[in-house]
Design an enzyme around this catalytic site. Structure first.
Site, PDB file in Angstrom:
ATOM      1  N   GLU A  12      41.900  45.761  28.075  1.00 39.48           N
ATOM      2  CA  GLU A  12      40.660  44.876  28.508  1.00 39.48           C
ATOM      3  C   GLU A  12      39.321  45.560  28.129  1.00 39.48           C
ATOM      4  O   GLU A  12      38.134  44.991  28.085  1.00 39.48           O
ATOM      5  CB  GLU A  12      40.687  45.075  30.170  1.00 39.48           C
ATOM      6  CG  GLU A  12      41.808  44.032  30.704  1.00 39.48           C
ATOM      7  CD  GLU A  12      42.061  44.201  32.004  1.00 39.48           C
ATOM      8  OE1 GLU A  12      41.350  45.051  32.899  1.00 39.48           O
ATOM      9  OE2 GLU A  12      42.836  43.485  32.577  1.00 39.48           O
TER      10      GLU A  12
ATOM     11  N   HIS B 235      36.713  43.056  39.941  1.00 42.80           N
ATOM     12  CA  HIS B 235      38.110  43.142  39.031  1.00 42.80           C
ATOM     13  C   HIS B 235      38.437  44.491  38.643  1.00 42.80           C
ATOM     14  O   HIS B 235      37.507  45.064  38.300  1.00 42.80           O
ATOM     15  CB  HIS B 235      38.324  42.343  37.814  1.00 42.80           C
ATOM     16  CG  HIS B 235      39.219  42.583  36.651  1.00 42.80           C
ATOM     17  ND1 HIS B 235      40.474  42.260  37.038  1.00 42.80           N
ATOM     18  CD2 HIS B 235      39.534  43.316  35.931  1.00 42.80           C
ATOM     19  CE1 HIS B 235      41.323  42.524  36.207  1.00 42.80           C
ATOM     20  NE2 HIS B 235      40.603  43.281  35.566  1.00 42.80           N
TER      21      HIS B 235
ATOM     22  N   ASN C 153      36.278  37.702  45.319  1.00 40.81           N
ATOM     23  CA  ASN C 153      36.690  39.191  45.987  1.00 40.81           C
ATOM     24  C   ASN C 153      36.199  40.124  45.290  1.00 40.81           C
ATOM     25  O   ASN C 153      36.691  41.374  45.167  1.00 40.81           O
ATOM     26  CB  ASN C 153      38.228  39.280  45.750  1.00 40.81           C
ATOM     27  CG  ASN C 153      38.859  39.048  44.444  1.00 40.81           C
ATOM     28  OD1 ASN C 153      37.942  39.074  43.351  1.00 40.81           O
ATOM     29  ND2 ASN C 153      40.170  39.202  44.213  1.00 40.81           N
TER      30      ASN C 153
ATOM     31  N   ARG D 204      41.656  50.981  42.025  1.00 38.57           N
ATOM     32  CA  ARG D 204      42.424  49.913  42.574  1.00 38.57           C
ATOM     33  C   ARG D 204      42.529  50.328  44.097  1.00 38.57           C
ATOM     34  O   ARG D 204      42.318  49.120  44.993  1.00 38.57           O
ATOM     35  CB  ARG D 204      43.691  49.861  42.121  1.00 38.57           C
ATOM     36  CG  ARG D 204      43.825  49.123  40.686  1.00 38.57           C
ATOM     37  CD  ARG D 204      44.917  48.485  40.197  1.00 38.57           C
ATOM     38  NE  ARG D 204      45.617  47.558  40.784  1.00 38.57           N
ATOM     39  CZ  ARG D 204      45.220  46.180  40.700  1.00 38.57           C
ATOM     40  NH1 ARG D 204      44.412  45.729  39.780  1.00 38.57           N
ATOM     41  NH2 ARG D 204      46.018  45.262  41.347  1.00 38.57           N
TER      42      ARG D 204
ATOM     43  N   ARG E  53      36.726  45.419  49.040  1.00 35.47           N
ATOM     44  CA  ARG E  53      36.991  43.908  49.603  1.00 35.47           C
ATOM     45  C   ARG E  53      37.078  44.007  50.832  1.00 35.47           C
ATOM     46  O   ARG E  53      36.772  42.937  51.608  1.00 35.47           O
ATOM     47  CB  ARG E  53      38.489  43.500  48.763  1.00 35.47           C
ATOM     48  CG  ARG E  53      38.015  43.068  47.186  1.00 35.47           C
ATOM     49  CD  ARG E  53      39.520  42.881  46.331  1.00 35.47           C
ATOM     50  NE  ARG E  53      39.291  42.602  45.190  1.00 35.47           N
ATOM     51  CZ  ARG E  53      40.308  42.461  44.135  1.00 35.47           C
ATOM     52  NH1 ARG E  53      41.640  42.968  44.633  1.00 35.47           N
ATOM     53  NH2 ARG E  53      39.932  42.211  42.925  1.00 35.47           N
TER      54      ARG E  53
ATOM     55  N   PHE F 162      44.525  27.702  40.623  1.00 36.36           N
ATOM     56  CA  PHE F 162      43.163  28.152  40.602  1.00 36.36           C
ATOM     57  C   PHE F 162      42.541  28.493  39.294  1.00 36.36           C
ATOM     58  O   PHE F 162      41.487  28.820  39.307  1.00 36.36           O
ATOM     59  CB  PHE F 162      43.241  29.164  41.545  1.00 36.36           C
ATOM     60  CG  PHE F 162      43.702  30.471  41.516  1.00 36.36           C
ATOM     61  CD1 PHE F 162      43.525  31.483  40.589  1.00 36.36           C
ATOM     62  CD2 PHE F 162      45.148  30.745  41.867  1.00 36.36           C
ATOM     63  CE1 PHE F 162      44.196  32.773  40.214  1.00 36.36           C
ATOM     64  CE2 PHE F 162      45.870  31.624  41.695  1.00 36.36           C
ATOM     65  CZ  PHE F 162      45.599  32.789  41.026  1.00 36.36           C
TER      66      PHE F 162
ATOM     67  N   THR G 252      43.972  41.959  46.975  1.00 35.17           N
ATOM     68  CA  THR G 252      43.350  40.802  46.413  1.00 35.17           C
ATOM     69  C   THR G 252      42.639  39.809  47.364  1.00 35.17           C
ATOM     70  O   THR G 252      41.606  39.440  47.269  1.00 35.17           O
ATOM     71  CB  THR G 252      44.203  39.637  45.474  1.00 35.17           C
ATOM     72  OG1 THR G 252      44.985  40.704  44.484  1.00 35.17           O
ATOM     73  CG2 THR G 252      43.577  38.755  44.824  1.00 35.17           C
TER      74      THR G 252
ATOM     75  N   LYS H 176      31.932  40.986  39.972  1.00 35.81           N
ATOM     76  CA  LYS H 176      31.974  39.272  39.724  1.00 35.81           C
ATOM     77  C   LYS H 176      30.869  38.855  40.233  1.00 35.81           C
ATOM     78  O   LYS H 176      29.713  39.161  40.938  1.00 35.81           O
ATOM     79  CB  LYS H 176      33.198  38.864  40.370  1.00 35.81           C
ATOM     80  CG  LYS H 176      34.680  39.528  40.087  1.00 35.81           C
ATOM     81  CD  LYS H 176      35.688  38.843  40.613  1.00 35.81           C
ATOM     82  CE  LYS H 176      37.265  39.439  40.143  1.00 35.81           C
ATOM     83  NZ  LYS H 176      38.322  38.805  40.759  1.00 35.81           N
TER      84      LYS H 176
ATOM     85  N   TYR I 174      42.479  36.322  31.632  1.00 40.53           N
ATOM     86  CA  TYR I 174      43.404  35.907  32.832  1.00 40.53           C
ATOM     87  C   TYR I 174      44.532  35.072  32.456  1.00 40.53           C
ATOM     88  O   TYR I 174      45.219  34.246  33.213  1.00 40.53           O
ATOM     89  CB  TYR I 174      42.445  35.156  33.914  1.00 40.53           C
ATOM     90  CG  TYR I 174      41.702  35.932  34.623  1.00 40.53           C
ATOM     91  CD1 TYR I 174      41.983  36.888  35.327  1.00 40.53           C
ATOM     92  CD2 TYR I 174      39.888  35.471  34.561  1.00 40.53           C
ATOM     93  CE1 TYR I 174      41.019  37.633  36.343  1.00 40.53           C
ATOM     94  CE2 TYR I 174      39.460  36.273  35.415  1.00 40.53           C
ATOM     95  CZ  TYR I 174      39.842  37.366  36.295  1.00 40.53           C
ATOM     96  OH  TYR I 174      38.808  37.949  37.133  1.00 40.53           O
TER      97      TYR I 174
END
Ligand code: CMP
Length: 160
Positions: free
Chosen positions: A126, A115, A112, A85, A102, A57, A91, A9, A49
């Site tokens: 995705e 993704h 964070n 993951r 993270r 948010f 998160t 990100k 999203y």
């Protein structure tokens, strides 16, 4: 082999953490099937999203995710969704386990760093949202025999 989508990100790009993050996935033994740098379009992010559209948010999330280029990767490996993951962590950066991406580098819920798709089905959806077919590469990795046992490779072959 399973695939997953990883987005490095804007906060990670700004904080010079791209190499560190890519390095971790490579060292784990995952295969990079696709990789590019791109400013993500708000329409694609809104789709990506959609499950958060009623959250407070959401608008800020779309703005932040489209603010500067991200690094997009399709990674491949056995149980890749789960493996990635776990490496990414939970998160909220402040609560993520040390040793995860993270947990080591984030103290935020929005910023964070990464993704990662949350299921195999979502991963395929995705990957197809952000990559064209011609961007997804199929090639043999020479270290494959040193990363998986012959049993694991047989299971993968039978699944196909
Ligand atoms: P990601 O795993 O990509 O999925 C949804 C994203 O929304 C999440 O990472 C964060 O970047 C963001 N997010 C989740 N919770 C919050 C929150 N409480 N406030 C702001 N952003 C959030």
């Amino acid at each position: 082999m399973e695939r997953t989508l990883v987005i490095v990100k804007p906060d990670a790009v700004n904080r010079d953490l791209v190499g560190e993050i890519v390095h971790r996935f490579e060292r784990k033994g995952l295969k990079i099937a696709a990789m590019k740098m791109q400013v993500l379009k708000p329409y694609a992010l809104k789709e990506h999203y959609a499950q958060h559209k009623d959250k407070g948010f959401y608008e800020e999330l779309i703005k932040y995710m489209s603010s500067i280029p991200c690094i997009l990767m399709a990674l491949e490996g056995k149980d890749c969704v789960n493996v990635v993951r776990k490496m990414v962590g939970s998160t909220l950066g402040r609560e993520a386990e040390p040793g995860t991406i993270r947990g080591d580098y984030s103290v935020s819920n929005q910023a964070n760093l990464v993704h990662a798709s949350d299921s195999s089905e979502k991963a395929e959806e995705e990957i197809n949202r952000f990559f064209g077919k011609e961007e997804l590469h199929q090639y043999n990795k020479m270290n494959f025999d040193w990363i998986y046992s012959s049993d694991e490779k047989c299971i993968e072959r039978k699944k196909k």
